[in-house]
Scaffold this motif. Structure first.
Motif, PDB file in Angstrom:
ATOM      1  N   ASP A  54      34.896 -15.332  37.978  1.00  0.00           N
ATOM      2  CA  ASP A  54      35.489 -14.078  38.446  1.00  0.00           C
ATOM      3  C   ASP A  54      36.797 -13.728  37.751  1.00  0.00           C
ATOM      4  O   ASP A  54      37.484 -12.787  38.139  1.00  0.00           O
ATOM      5  CB  ASP A  54      35.717 -14.142  39.955  1.00  0.00           C
ATOM      6  CG  ASP A  54      36.560 -15.352  40.379  1.00  0.00           C
ATOM      7  OD1 ASP A  54      37.042 -16.069  39.476  1.00  0.00           O
ATOM      8  OD2 ASP A  54      36.731 -15.570  41.587  1.00  0.00           O
ATOM      9  N   ASP A 135      43.779  -4.945  35.604  1.00  0.00           N
ATOM     10  CA  ASP A 135      42.961  -4.110  36.486  1.00  0.00           C
ATOM     11  C   ASP A 135      41.926  -4.978  37.173  1.00  0.00           C
ATOM     12  O   ASP A 135      40.950  -5.414  36.557  1.00  0.00           O
ATOM     13  CB  ASP A 135      42.290  -3.006  35.666  1.00  0.00           C
ATOM     14  CG  ASP A 135      41.565  -1.998  36.551  1.00  0.00           C
ATOM     15  OD1 ASP A 135      41.852  -1.962  37.762  1.00  0.00           O
ATOM     16  OD2 ASP A 135      40.689  -1.271  36.036  1.00  0.00           O
ATOM     17  N   LEU A 136      42.105  -5.241  38.446  1.00  0.00           N
ATOM     18  CA  LEU A 136      41.224  -6.130  39.188  1.00  0.00           C
ATOM     19  C   LEU A 136      40.727  -5.454  40.456  1.00  0.00           C
ATOM     20  O   LEU A 136      41.398  -4.567  41.004  1.00  0.00           O
ATOM     21  CB  LEU A 136      41.973  -7.414  39.583  1.00  0.00           C
ATOM     22  CG  LEU A 136      42.379  -8.365  38.461  1.00  0.00           C
ATOM     23  CD1 LEU A 136      43.306  -9.443  39.008  1.00  0.00           C
ATOM     24  CD2 LEU A 136      41.156  -8.997  37.815  1.00  0.00           C
ATOM     25  N   PRO A 137      39.557  -5.863  40.964  1.00  0.00           N
ATOM     26  CA  PRO A 137      39.080  -5.343  42.256  1.00  0.00           C
ATOM     27  C   PRO A 137      40.042  -5.722  43.377  1.00  0.00           C
ATOM     28  O   PRO A 137      40.808  -6.685  43.277  1.00  0.00           O
ATOM     29  CB  PRO A 137      37.723  -6.039  42.439  1.00  0.00           C
ATOM     30  CG  PRO A 137      37.341  -6.538  41.086  1.00  0.00           C
ATOM     31  CD  PRO A 137      38.613  -6.806  40.352  1.00  0.00           C
ATOM     32  N   ALA A 138      39.982  -4.960  44.465  1.00  0.00           N
ATOM     33  CA  ALA A 138      40.899  -5.170  45.586  1.00  0.00           C
ATOM     34  C   ALA A 138      40.796  -6.580  46.147  1.00  0.00           C
ATOM     35  O   ALA A 138      41.807  -7.193  46.514  1.00  0.00           O
ATOM     36  CB  ALA A 138      40.624  -4.145  46.687  1.00  0.00           C
ATOM     37  N   ASN A 139      39.571  -7.129  46.216  1.00  0.00           N
ATOM     38  CA  ASN A 139      39.402  -8.480  46.751  1.00  0.00           C
ATOM     39  C   ASN A 139      40.086  -9.511  45.867  1.00  0.00           C
ATOM     40  O   ASN A 139      40.709 -10.458  46.362  1.00  0.00           O
ATOM     41  CB  ASN A 139      37.919  -8.810  46.900  1.00  0.00           C
ATOM     42  CG  ASN A 139      37.684 -10.238  47.366  1.00  0.00           C
ATOM     43  OD1 ASN A 139      37.451 -11.125  46.556  1.00  0.00           O
ATOM     44  ND2 ASN A 139      37.758 -10.448  48.670  1.00  0.00           N
ATOM     45  N   SER A 140      39.994  -9.361  44.557  1.00  0.00           N
ATOM     46  CA  SER A 140      40.644 -10.298  43.635  1.00  0.00           C
ATOM     47  C   SER A 140      42.153 -10.208  43.750  1.00  0.00           C
ATOM     48  O   SER A 140      42.860 -11.231  43.732  1.00  0.00           O
ATOM     49  CB  SER A 140      40.202 -10.006  42.198  1.00  0.00           C
ATOM     50  OG  SER A 140      38.821 -10.235  42.025  1.00  0.00           O
ATOM     51  N   VAL A 141      42.671  -8.993  43.878  1.00  0.00           N
ATOM     52  CA  VAL A 141      44.118  -8.814  44.053  1.00  0.00           C
ATOM     53  C   VAL A 141      44.574  -9.510  45.332  1.00  0.00           C
ATOM     54  O   VAL A 141      45.594 -10.218  45.347  1.00  0.00           O
ATOM     55  CB  VAL A 141      44.475  -7.315  44.085  1.00  0.00           C
ATOM     56  CG1 VAL A 141      45.932  -7.123  44.502  1.00  0.00           C
ATOM     57  CG2 VAL A 141      44.212  -6.673  42.724  1.00  0.00           C
ATOM     58  N   ASP A 194      41.661  -6.876  52.685  1.00  0.00           N
ATOM     59  CA  ASP A 194      40.826  -6.813  51.480  1.00  0.00           C
ATOM     60  C   ASP A 194      40.117  -8.121  51.176  1.00  0.00           C
ATOM     61  O   ASP A 194      39.404  -8.224  50.174  1.00  0.00           O
ATOM     62  CB  ASP A 194      41.684  -6.410  50.270  1.00  0.00           C
ATOM     63  CG  ASP A 194      42.147  -4.964  50.338  1.00  0.00           C
ATOM     64  OD1 ASP A 194      41.371  -4.121  50.826  1.00  0.00           O
ATOM     65  OD2 ASP A 194      43.290  -4.685  49.908  1.00  0.00           O
ATOM     66  N   THR A 196      37.379 -11.237  52.129  1.00  0.00           N
ATOM     67  CA  THR A 196      36.102 -11.328  52.826  1.00  0.00           C
ATOM     68  C   THR A 196      36.290 -12.019  54.175  1.00  0.00           C
ATOM     69  O   THR A 196      37.007 -13.020  54.272  1.00  0.00           O
ATOM     70  CB  THR A 196      35.069 -12.110  51.991  1.00  0.00           C
ATOM     71  OG1 THR A 196      33.865 -12.255  52.750  1.00  0.00           O
ATOM     72  CG2 THR A 196      35.568 -13.493  51.634  1.00  0.00           C
TER      73      THR A 196
END
Length: 286
Positions: A54, A135-141, A194, A196
């Motif tokens: 990821d 630039d990362l998805p909200a979950n990764s941030v 944000d 899981t």
């Protein structure tokens, strides 16, 4: 007649000796297939599980440093207490007397273990900041913010006043411990929506991991921030318990087994194994 009896006896002894089984029992080789009683020999019973691809590995791999190794955070926390001691074994594991220094509380800011704990935490913070600048998805941030909060928690627990650095390669003056407490609390609370709510991917974090870290932060609120946060600690722990994702393992030893992947007690794991991450040397320490 006496000579005949004597010769007959000698022949009988010779023939009897010649009929003995003189095959040597070879103790240095296996001469037949068998199933080893020791699971550490032969086929391994642990199943490695790779961490997700990821893009967050550079940051999360920093958790390994000082977690179950003889330097840094683990050493400072454990050897300075009565929970653990690393003894010299022959000519090995003396390492300049650093373990004795920690155990006897004779350490200084220049002691290697203290420096390791500081540099390991900020190395992890640097990796988090570096990835957060992309630039990362909200979950990764959100996961990176939790991980960075974890490193800052280790810093205020060990050192108190520390710099809050939120940009890659940045620098800052030291902030009071209470301000760092507020920063960690804010980071975790803002990240939770944000994350899981279910089980995370292997070696990553979810909402329960953030709540668990918050509970630990709140539990020491009187030390970190001169404030009583015991009810907050209870509420955060209840979030983990009521998530329904975790249970106490029936056998406590299973938590630490080589085959403990996805154990029902594990909330936030540092995956030490030959495929995912190496370097855990607790066995050698003891």
């Amino acid at each position: 007649m006496k000579d005949l009896i004597r010769y007959s006896f000698i022949i009988a002894v010779f023939l009897g000796t010649a009929s003995c089984n003189l095959d040597e029992e070879i103790k240095g080789d296996f001469t037949e297939d068998f199933d080893p009683a020791n699971p550490g020999v032969g086929t391994k019973n642990n199943v490695n599980k790779p961490t997700p691809n990821d893009g967050l590995a550079d940051a999360f791999s920093r958790v390994l440093a000082g977690t179950a190794t003889n330097g840094g955070f683990f050493q400072v926390q454990e050897l300075s207490s009565d929970e653990a001691v690393i003894t010299q074994k022959g000519g090995d594991w003396f390492d300049g007397g650093v373990y004795i220094t920690m155990h006897e509380h004779k350490f200084t800011p220049q002691t290697l273990s203290i420096n390791d704990a500081w540099s390991q935490a900020y190395a992890g913070i640097f990796q988090c900041n570096d990835l957060l600048d992309t630039d990362l998805p909200a979950n990764s941030v959100a996961q990176l913010r939790v991980l960075r909060a974890f490193f800052y928690w280790s810093l205020i627990d060990l050192f108190g006043n520390v710099p809050i650095v939120t940009t890659a390669g940045g620098n800052a003056l030291q902030s009071p411990r209470a301000e760092v407490f507020d920063f960690i609390e804010t980071e975790l609370l803002e990240a939770i929506p944000d994350l899981t709510p279910g089980k995370p991917e292997y070696g990553r974090v979810n909402q329960a991991a953030a709540w668990a870290l918050l509970s630990r932060l709140y539990l020491n609120g009187e030390i970190y921030a001169s404030e009583n946060h015991y009810q907050d600690a209870i509420d955060a722990a209840d979030e983990v318990i009521n998530s329904g994702l975790y249970n106490l393992s029936p056998n406590y030893a299973d938590v630490f087994s080589p085959a403990n992947v996805e154990n029902e007690e594990h909330i936030f794991v540092a995956p030490f194994d030959e495929a995912t991450g190496t370097g855990m040397n607790i066995a050698q320490m003891t």
